[in-house]
Design an enzyme around this catalytic site. Structure first.
Site, short mmCIF file in Angstrom:
data_model
loop_
_atom_site.label_atom_id
_atom_site.label_comp_id
_atom_site.label_asym_id
_atom_site.label_seq_id
_atom_site.Cartn_x
_atom_site.Cartn_y
_atom_site.Cartn_z
N ASP A 31 3.96 -18.30 39.64
CA ASP A 31 5.42 -18.20 39.46
C ASP A 31 6.01 -19.61 39.48
OD1 ASP A 31 7.36 -15.47 40.15
OD2 ASP A 31 8.32 -17.42 39.92
N ASN A 32 7.07 -19.81 38.70
CA ASN A 32 7.76 -21.10 38.76
C ASN A 32 9.12 -20.98 39.46
OD1 ASN A 32 9.30 -19.80 36.87
ND2 ASN A 32 9.22 -21.43 35.33
N THR A 35 13.59 -17.37 38.53
CA THR A 35 14.44 -16.29 39.05
C THR A 35 13.79 -15.61 40.25
OG1 THR A 35 13.47 -14.71 37.49
CG2 THR A 35 15.52 -15.78 36.81
N ASN A 99 -0.14 -17.77 26.16
CA ASN A 99 -1.01 -18.41 27.16
C ASN A 99 -1.71 -17.38 28.03
OD1 ASN A 99 -0.41 -20.99 26.30
ND2 ASN A 99 1.36 -21.19 27.67
N TYR A 145 16.22 -11.75 25.00
CA TYR A 145 15.31 -10.96 25.85
C TYR A 145 14.60 -9.88 25.01
CZ TYR A 145 13.91 -8.00 29.85
OH TYR A 145 13.22 -7.26 30.77
N TYR A 159 -3.82 -9.28 19.53
CA TYR A 159 -5.04 -9.62 20.29
C TYR A 159 -5.94 -8.39 20.44
CZ TYR A 159 -4.38 -14.50 21.60
OH TYR A 159 -4.30 -15.87 21.57
N ARG A 186 22.31 -6.97 38.27
CA ARG A 186 21.90 -5.63 37.84
C ARG A 186 22.82 -4.61 38.51
NH1 ARG A 186 15.36 -6.35 37.21
NH2 ARG A 186 15.37 -8.29 38.33
N1 NAD Z 1 13.30 -4.68 36.99
C1 NAD Z 1 13.47 -3.97 35.91
O1 NAD Z 1 14.25 -3.00 35.93
C2 NAD Z 1 12.73 -4.29 34.64
C3 NAD Z 1 12.98 -3.50 33.52
C4 NAD Z 1 12.29 -3.77 32.34
C5 NAD Z 1 11.34 -4.79 32.30
N2 NAD Z 1 11.12 -5.54 33.41
C6 NAD Z 1 10.14 -6.62 33.28
O2 NAD Z 1 9.35 -6.74 34.44
C7 NAD Z 1 9.06 -8.11 34.71
C8 NAD Z 1 9.50 -8.46 36.11
O3 NAD Z 1 10.90 -8.25 36.24
P1 NAD Z 1 11.63 -8.37 37.64
O4 NAD Z 1 12.67 -7.32 37.66
O5 NAD Z 1 10.64 -8.41 38.73
O6 NAD Z 1 12.35 -9.78 37.46
P2 NAD Z 1 12.36 -11.06 38.43
O7 NAD Z 1 13.29 -12.04 37.85
O8 NAD Z 1 12.60 -10.62 39.84
O9 NAD Z 1 10.87 -11.56 38.34
C9 NAD Z 1 10.39 -12.35 37.28
C10 NAD Z 1 9.57 -13.48 37.89
O10 NAD Z 1 9.01 -14.27 36.84
C11 NAD Z 1 9.12 -15.63 37.19
N3 NAD Z 1 9.11 -16.41 35.95
C12 NAD Z 1 10.00 -16.36 34.92
N4 NAD Z 1 9.64 -17.23 33.95
C13 NAD Z 1 8.49 -17.81 34.37
C14 NAD Z 1 7.62 -18.78 33.80
N5 NAD Z 1 7.87 -19.34 32.61
N6 NAD Z 1 6.50 -19.15 34.48
C15 NAD Z 1 6.23 -18.60 35.70
N7 NAD Z 1 7.03 -17.68 36.29
C16 NAD Z 1 8.14 -17.30 35.63
C17 NAD Z 1 10.44 -15.72 37.94
O11 NAD Z 1 10.55 -16.87 38.75
C18 NAD Z 1 10.40 -14.42 38.75
O12 NAD Z 1 9.78 -14.60 40.01
C19 NAD Z 1 9.78 -8.92 33.63
O13 NAD Z 1 8.85 -9.25 32.62
C20 NAD Z 1 10.81 -7.96 33.11
O14 NAD Z 1 11.13 -8.23 31.77
C21 NAD Z 1 11.79 -5.32 34.57
#
Ligand code: NAD
Length: 311
Positions: A31-32, A35, A99, A145, A159, A186
């Protein structure tokens, strides 16, 4: 198994890490923190089956040792987040997915993509089955998005077809629960935080738009089963019980016992009017369906936010 989870410090990634660990697997979290929140994984510190790498998956990524799975969850995920980071969102869906796929290919690992119900856009089919292609505005503000995730799905299927890779795609519908950020924009976290801070709950439009809300424990169980025994076709995982946004606001007011009021604000551009998963595929293939009611899930989430706001 030894799996890499990108986005491991996020809301879903951290719960998913817990789920793999509970079954005795090892997790490399990446994680970076764009968010994410280090507190979401603080309880894993010192666990010998956990490694953590602070890294941007949209840049060149190397991981030492064998891997059985690569689960790509990294991405800004709430409208507030992806509107603030539009280019990083496109990059993590495109370059980050590339990647992560390359890493899975090199390690002969199963690849798992966290996609979203947003690939259906403002849907013209209701409820949404996996065969629906969607109604997305590529150049609207939400396009960063939606299109990133659509590209990520296309890349994953390429892939799978070209390299014969074992892949999974989950289309996640609105999920809520502990470890959401209070200010992530949200709707569930917004309403609860507003109610607990004695502010009026803001509804966009008249609140008649519908959403289906899935409690995080249910969502993660569906994701875990899909990883373990699903197939390569996209699979909806979400809760089909549909509520209007106004009904959710009223439930939050009732359960927080705050007597908060509701105010209406202008509807954002391209806000979907309806959203409800058809989960027949997941039911039949995985024997999965959500078990936690909205009332129960919102009650648990209120408890979480009470403790966060009291800090
Ligand atoms: N929560 C939901 O309702 C929901 C709905 C549909 C899809 N998703 C998908 O599930 C996944 C997780 O969502 P979430 O709700 O936990 O969001 P979140 O923002 O809490 O978690 C995403 C994490 O990814 C990390 N991140 C983002 N870009 C990065 C990068 N380039 N390199 C490394 N880390 C990176 C962020 O720091 C964060 O910790 C996402 O891909 C999101 O699109 C979530």
């Amino acid at each position: 198994m030894r799996v890499l989870i990108t986005g491991a410090a996020g809301f879903l990634g951290s719960h998913l890490s817990d789920r793999f660990l509970a079954d005795g697997h090892s997790v490399i979290g990446l994680d970076n923190f764009i968010t994410g929140n280090p507190e979401n994984i603080a309880h894993l510190a010192g666990n010998p089956r956990v490694e953590f790498v602070r890294h941007n998956i949209s840049t060149y990524t190397y991981v030492a040792g064998p891997l059985d799975g690569v689960l790509h969850f990294a991405s800004p995920a709430s409208p507030v987040d992806y509107l603030e980071h539009p280019i990083a969102t496109l990059k993590v869906g495109a370059l980050g997915t590339h990647n992560a796929l390359g890493l899975a290919l090199a390690k002969k690992a199963r690849f798992f993509l966290a996609s979203t119900s947003e690939v259906y856009g403002d849907p013209l089919e209701h409820p949404q089955t996996e065969s629906y292609w969607g109604n997305v505005n590529p150049i609207g503000p939400r396009g960063v998005y939606d299109e990133a995730k659509r590209f990520a799905e296309a890349m994953t299927m390429a892939y799978h077809r070209y390299h014969g890779m074992d892949t999974r795609i989950v289309r996640i519908f609105n999920t809520y629960g502990p470890r959401m950020r209070p200010n992530d924009g949200r709707v569930v976290s917004n309403f609860i935080v507003q109610a607990l801070s004695n502010q009026p709950l803001t509804i966009y439009g008249d609140g008649s738009q519908t959403r289906s809300f899935c409690y995080v424990a249910d969502e993660v169980e569906g994701i875990y089963r899909l990883f373990m025994r699903g197939d390569n076709n996209p699979t909806n995982i979400g809760n089909p019980n549909e509520f209007t946004v106004r009904q959710l606001a009223e439930l939050v007011i009732e359960l927080t016992r705050t007597g908060a009021t509701i105010v209406e604000r202008e509807l954002p551009v391209d806000d979907p009017k309806v959203r409800q998963p058809d989960i027949r595929r997941a039911r039949e293939m995985l024997g999965w369906e959500p078990a936690v009611s909205l009332r129960e899930g919102v009650t648990r989430t209120i408890e979480y936010f009470r403790s966060v706001l009291a800090r």
